[in-house]
Write an enzyme that holds these catalytic residues in place. Structure first.
Site, mmCIF file in Angstrom:
data_model
loop_
_atom_site.group_PDB
_atom_site.id
_atom_site.type_symbol
_atom_site.label_atom_id
_atom_site.label_comp_id
_atom_site.label_asym_id
_atom_site.label_seq_id
_atom_site.Cartn_x
_atom_site.Cartn_y
_atom_site.Cartn_z
ATOM 1 C CB CYS A 135 -13.776 -33.106 53.025
ATOM 2 S SG CYS A 135 -14.620 -34.349 52.014
ATOM 3 C CB THR A 136 -9.560 -31.176 55.877
ATOM 4 O OG1 THR A 136 -10.420 -31.908 56.751
ATOM 5 C CG2 THR A 136 -8.822 -30.103 56.660
#
Length: 156
Positions: free
Chosen positions: A45-46
């Site tokens: 997600c980062t």
């Protein structure tokens, strides 16, 4: 019934990382890159958020805004945004209203455990509020570039 390509987006209000209430209908007149992701501060997600951040100006150049959605609380979104200098809104979908409407709230399996969670997905919404493209079960690598290229192609 879930939303699909060709449908108009629902007027569901969610709280943004800033605390303001936001609906997808607020973005009429612009393309919207709506991306659902499982959790702030996780590796995939980062990477995805930072890829969108790095292309933010390119999306702005084609009249597109980026909006991220996950079930994480507002405070966690704020920290995620600050830590990675994200220039776009993150919406809190803690009751999964938007995720369920877009059919991305799914039964998932990890290490033999079953649980409900977000299936990483991206939707392109046109300036009239209609969904014109979807990617489900997104793989992060090269995905942001693919979304940007799609918008550029339909505008040319």
């Amino acid at each position: 019934m879930s939303i699909e390509v060709g449908n108009i987006v629902p007027n569901i209000e969610l709280v943004a990382d800033s605390g303001e209430k936001v609906s997808l209908t607020d973005y009429k007149g612009k393309y919207v890159v709506l991306y659902f992701y499982p959790k702030d501060m996780t590796p995939g997600c980062t990477t995805e958020a930072c890829d969108f951040r790095d292309q933010h100006q390119s999306f702005a150049d084609v009249n597109a805004v980026i909006v991220g959605v996950s079930p994480d609380p507002q405070e966690k979104h704020q920290k995620f945004k600050e830590k990675h200098d994200l220039p776009f809104q993150l919406l809190v979908d803690d009751e999964h209203q938007l995720a369920e409407a877009f059919d991305v709230w799914k039964l998932k399996k990890n290490f033999g455990k079953e649980y409900m969670g977000i299936e990483r997905s991206t939707f392109i919404i046109d300036p009239d509020g209609k969904i014109i493209k979807e990617w489900r079960k997104v793989k992060v690598k090269d995905h942001v570039e693919e979304a940007l290229n799609y918008i550029k192609e339909i505008q040319s």
